[in-house]
Design a protein around this motif. Structure first.
Motif, PDB file in Angstrom:
ATOM      1  N   PHE A  16       0.770  -1.200  -0.103  1.00 23.72           N
ATOM      2  CA  PHE A  16       0.000   0.088  -0.124  1.00 23.72           C
ATOM      3  C   PHE A  16       0.883   1.370   0.028  1.00 23.72           C
ATOM      4  N   MET A  20       0.141   5.494  -2.078  1.00 30.05           N
ATOM      5  CA  MET A  20      -1.559   5.331  -2.247  1.00 30.05           C
ATOM      6  C   MET A  20      -1.722   6.983  -2.668  1.00 30.05           C
ATOM      7  N   CYS A  21      -1.367   7.955  -2.020  1.00 31.30           N
ATOM      8  CA  CYS A  21      -2.035   9.252  -2.005  1.00 31.30           C
ATOM      9  C   CYS A  21      -1.973   9.376  -3.543  1.00 31.30           C
ATOM     10  N   PHE A  51      15.910   7.318   9.287  1.00 34.35           N
ATOM     11  CA  PHE A  51      14.697   7.961   8.812  1.00 34.35           C
ATOM     12  C   PHE A  51      15.061   9.616   8.100  1.00 34.35           C
ATOM     13  N   VAL A  70       7.264  13.534  -1.108  1.00 34.92           N
ATOM     14  CA  VAL A  70       6.398  13.074  -0.209  1.00 34.92           C
ATOM     15  C   VAL A  70       5.680  11.637  -0.648  1.00 34.92           C
ATOM     16  N   CYS A  78       4.927   8.046  -0.573  1.00 36.43           N
ATOM     17  CA  CYS A  78       5.652   7.052   0.429  1.00 36.43           C
ATOM     18  C   CYS A  78       6.494   5.998  -0.274  1.00 36.43           C
ATOM     19  N   LEU A 101      13.458   2.188   2.702  1.00 39.23           N
ATOM     20  CA  LEU A 101      13.289   1.416   4.073  1.00 39.23           C
ATOM     21  C   LEU A 101      13.282   0.178   3.955  1.00 39.23           C
ATOM     22  N   GLY A 115      -2.989  10.257   3.059  1.00 41.04           N
ATOM     23  CA  GLY A 115      -2.415   9.373   4.289  1.00 41.04           C
ATOM     24  C   GLY A 115      -2.890   7.989   4.307  1.00 41.04           C
ATOM     25  N   CYS A 159      -1.345   5.857   2.735  1.00 40.08           N
ATOM     26  CA  CYS A 159      -0.226   5.224   2.255  1.00 40.08           C
ATOM     27  C   CYS A 159       0.239   4.225   3.403  1.00 40.08           C
ATOM     28  N   SER A 160       0.694   4.771   4.530  1.00 39.84           N
ATOM     29  CA  SER A 160       1.480   4.088   5.489  1.00 39.84           C
ATOM     30  C   SER A 160       0.710   3.272   6.409  1.00 39.84           C
ATOM     31  N   LEU A 219      10.108  18.410   6.979  1.00 44.04           N
ATOM     32  CA  LEU A 219      10.504  17.248   6.921  1.00 44.04           C
ATOM     33  C   LEU A 219      11.173  16.635   7.967  1.00 44.04           C
ATOM     34  N   ALA A 228      10.540  13.948  10.753  1.00 43.17           N
ATOM     35  CA  ALA A 228      11.352  12.951  10.874  1.00 43.17           C
ATOM     36  C   ALA A 228      11.823  12.700  12.168  1.00 43.17           C
ATOM     37  N   PHE A 283       6.578   0.627   8.827  1.00 36.30           N
ATOM     38  CA  PHE A 283       5.471   1.448   8.734  1.00 36.30           C
ATOM     39  C   PHE A 283       5.147   2.600   9.822  1.00 36.30           C
ATOM     40  N   GLY A 298       8.123   4.364  10.356  1.00 37.28           N
ATOM     41  CA  GLY A 298       8.922   5.340   9.526  1.00 37.28           C
ATOM     42  C   GLY A 298       8.238   5.859   8.446  1.00 37.28           C
ATOM     43  N   LEU A 299       7.248   5.226   7.866  1.00 34.28           N
ATOM     44  CA  LEU A 299       6.639   5.638   6.828  1.00 34.28           C
ATOM     45  C   LEU A 299       5.494   6.595   7.172  1.00 34.28           C
ATOM     46  N   ILE A 333       6.554   9.459   8.119  1.00 37.22           N
ATOM     47  CA  ILE A 333       7.266  10.711   7.688  1.00 37.22           C
ATOM     48  C   ILE A 333       6.425  11.056   6.324  1.00 37.22           C
ATOM     49  N   THR A 334       6.259   9.948   5.494  1.00 37.30           N
ATOM     50  CA  THR A 334       5.600  10.525   4.259  1.00 37.30           C
ATOM     51  C   THR A 334       4.162  10.296   4.260  1.00 37.30           C
ATOM     52  N   CYS A 372       0.669  11.706   3.867  1.00 36.51           N
ATOM     53  CA  CYS A 372       0.433  13.015   3.503  1.00 36.51           C
ATOM     54  C   CYS A 372      -0.185  14.052   4.123  1.00 36.51           C
TER      55      CYS A 372
END
Lengths: 241, 249, 223
Positions: free
Chosen positions: B21, B24-25, B85, B123, B125, B132, C36, C38-39, C85, C89, C113, C115-116, C118-119, C121
């Motif tokens: 996933f 996704m954004c 990170f 940005v 992921c 990572l 958001g 994603c993670s 960022l 982070a 996840f 860590g993710l 951070i990205t 949105c």
């Protein structure tokens, strides 16, 4: 104008330097602060896993105590040399396997446990399931021929199928299984889908009933056990004498 | 062989969108049309190609415990992995900026088609996720890491291309109002993910058990065939073994 | 409602409360703003992991929004994104280290996840859209509200996936024992293991979105 001030190059550079110093030291402090706990967590996890291979349940609070109570010796086998090492349980099996592929001598940790007056040998194994790595510990009885107990874990096997290798209904089937065939040669264990022995009553067939729907994870478990134990066979031969 | 395996695995089995996933954004926001989807997908492949190997070097020579050994014995004991990170994301943000500037200067045509997507990517992921996961998989050398990065990028590209095409078509279907747009896209992605799960068996050497049964059941008259099958199954085993070994890294 | 700060705007004025409440429903960052995702979805197979993930995001976005808001006049505009960022982070590293130290088993499950985040949105989105232009208190409420709206979706998805997939909630069996065939399982009920697999997270979320939109017609897209 304040916006003007924040747009100048020197301001930007000073700002970044201050930011790097502040954030860097803050994180370094925090990392140091939690370091001991994190290191200890990893160690305790290894102890819990080793103990569960010989059927001793422990949790994070009493694992270290139980570990010293049951595990009497920790050995490291490197080629033909065998030495005692109290930190043997911290050896990274994956790193050793990678090293062996590059031609280094693989250091094999072996734990000698005593439970109910019996001596048990515990060794770590590592292999691949369907999606990613699987690993575990195998406890072998002092006849060096039968399995006493096993512990498996995995990184990302399918939930409900391959992930069930950690469950007791699967691991219990290994107890008492013979690793050798009738003529005394090492045969290992096969995870079988068609052995006609679903309750695992026949301990000498070198087979354990597979989890349906998890063929590839099962094959991986079999391969992992066999190659894992095979590495220790030369040492076991010296023990028998 | 190992490289090919890492490549195929990162595209199909560990697909960024369908298995983890990630990204996704932008996957949802930019997939309304195939052309924009292709643009963003290509930009992701490109940035992955640059950032994953770079972060691999950072990880090898700065971050992991003992990585600073090249600076001398005294530095070997430092463990900077807690900075992972922050260093990874800084590298990605910087690289995206740099790539944007370079592309704008030297390849204006490419910039016109990719340019507007590049800032979006810092940005995304999928990019940080790629780095990572690369760190977690502990690749042996930089080539493997690069191949993994490119493969993951291509996997993401395929996913956004497919959903873009489906969304263009689905405009002519009579979707229940409440599911129009986002809801339907999620469900479609789920269905595609189920499809991609079937790639899972691709690199495992297949199911060996039936082959063995054949060997046991054949009558003596067909001995020749038995031999063939037997050779096949040993060949298969050798392949599986080598695969197992490669995956073990 | 506590009218503590009468001279200016009350601390919990209707407008301020709206900052927290809106993102929970009509302006949900996940189901309406499409941010958001994603993670998050990979870890919703268990309710406990979903809750920890939600709390981590609440912490990161709440504190991060305040920090960015405090620094908003000091941040040089040319390195704005990088500064943001770095703030995220740093906060995420703190969360990660804390989890590794105090909840090691869960930290292993959440793996990369955390860590993710951070990205995620939502976080950068709120920094850009809100914290850079508003005071710390409002930014804090906005951060908490948006993170909670995100967490709410995670928890709903996690609830259904764990309940239907393994018949448990927070790891405790709800329907009885599937091996011993007690409770609901005695009537022939089976766990749907498929709910634990990745694709079902997407489909569950799709259904939640459909449900929300069928109740609030304003949100329906025209394609």
């Amino acid at each position: 104008m304040s916006t003007k001030r924040t747009d100048s190059n020197s301001y930007t550079i000073i700002f970044s330097v201050i930011m790097v110093v502040v954030v860097g030291s803050l994180l370094a402090f925090f990392a140091n602060f939690t370091k001991d706990l994190r290191v200890k967590n990893d160690q305790v996890k290894a102890q819990i896993d080793i103990l569960s291979a010989i059927g001793v349940e422990s949790d994070r609070s009493n694992a270290t105590e139980m570990f010293t109570q049951y595990i009497k010796q920790q050995k490291v086998i490197a080629g033909t040399e065998v030495s005692d090492d109290e930190k043997a349980y911290l050896i990274d099996v994956k790193k050793e396997m990678d090293g062996a592929k590059k031609g280094n001598v693989q250091r094999l940790p072996l734990f000698v446990a005593e439970k109910d007056g019996k001596t048990l040998y515990i060794l770590p194994v590592r292999g691949n399931g369907l999606w990613d790595a699987i690993w575990g510990y195998i406890a072998i009885n002092d006849d060096l021929k039968t399995i006493n107990g096993v512990y498996f874990d995995h990184k990302a096997e399918t939930p409900g199928l391959g992930a069930n290798i950690t469950e007791s209904f699967f691991t219990d089937d290994f107890k008492g299984e013979y690793l050798y065939d009738a003529s005394g040669n090492f045969k290992g264990i096969e995870i079988s889908k068609s052995n006609g022995d679903p309750n695992n009553e026949d301990k000498t067939d070198n087979q354990v009933d597979a989890i349906s729907g998890a063929t590839i994870t099962g094959n991986g478990v079999g391969a992992m056990i066999n190659s894992g134990i095979r590495a220790y066979l030369p040492y076991f031969e010296t023990l028998k004498k | 062989m190992e490289l090919l395996e890492i490549f195929l695995k990162s595209i199909f089995i560990d697909n960024m969108v369908f298995a983890t996933f990630l990204g996704m954004c932008s996957y949802l926001a930019v997939s309304k049309k195939v052309t924009t989807a292709v643009g963003l997908g290509a930009a992701v492949i490109f940035v992955m190609l640059v950032t994953v190997p770079l972060n691999y070097l950072l990880d090898q020579y700065i971050l992991r415990p003992g990585a600073l050994a090249w600076m001398g014995e005294d530095y070997a004991e430092y463990d900077l992995s807690f900075l992972t990170f922050i260093l990874f994301i800084a590298t990605i943000a910087t690289m995206v900026q740099l790539v944007e500037m370079i592309v704008e200067k030297f390849a204006p045509a490419l910039y016109n088609s990719l340019g507007i997507f590049l800032p979006l990517i810092a940005v995304n992921c999928a990019i940080l996720g790629g780095s990572l996961f690369m760190q977690q998989k502990e690749f042996n050398n930089i080539t493997e890491a690069t191949v993994y990065g490119v493969g993951s990028g291509i996997g993401w590209f395929l996913a956004i291309l497919a959903i873009g095409a489906i969304r263009e078509k689905i405009r002519y279907s009579n979707v229940p109002p409440a599911f129009r747009g986002l809801g339907m896209t999620f469900i479609l992605t789920g269905l595609m993910a189920i499809g991609f799960m079937s790639f899972g068996g691709m690199l495992t050497g297949g199911d060996e058990a039936p082959t063995k049964e054949v060997v046991e059941n054949v009558t003596p008259a067909e001995t020749v065939e038995v031999n063939e099958v037997a050779t096949d199954s040993t060949a298969l085993e050798t392949v599986t073994d080598s695969l197992t070994q490669t995956v073990q890294q | 409602m506590a009218n503590t700060n009468v001279e200016k705007e009350p601390l919990f004025s209707k407008k301020n409360l709206g900052l927290v409440k809106d993102p929970l429903t009509d302006n949900n960052p996940v189901t309406v703003q499409v941010l958001g995702i994603c993670s998050a979805l990979a870890i919703t197979a268990e309710l406990k992991a979903s809750v920890i993930m939600a709390l981590s995001v609440v912490f990161v976005l709440g504190v991060g929004n305040v920090l960015v808001s405090l620094l908003r006049n000091a941040i040089p505009s040319s390195i704005r994104i990088i500064v943001q960022l770095v703030v995220v982070a740093a906060l995420v590293i703190i969360v990660d280290l804390t989890l590794k130290a105090y909840m090691p088993d869960l930290a292993k499950k959440l793996s990369v996840f955390i860590g993710l985040i951070i990205t995620n949105c939502i976080i950068m989105g709120r920094f850009e859209a809100f914290a850079l232009g508003n005071g710390p208190w409002k930014s804090f409420l906005d951060g908490i509200g948006n993170a909670a709206g995100y967490g709410l979706i995670l928890i709903i998805v996690g609830f259904f996936r764990e309940l239907l997939g393994s018949g448990k909630l927070f790891g405790f069996p709800v329907f009885g024992d599937p091996v011993e065939k007690t409770g609901l399982y005695a009537t022939g009920y089976e766990n749907n293991g498929f709910m634990l697999l990745a694709p079902m997270a997407l489909i569950t979320l799709g259904l939640i979105i459909g449900f929300q939109r069928s109740r609030n017609k304003n949100l329906i897209e025209t394609h």
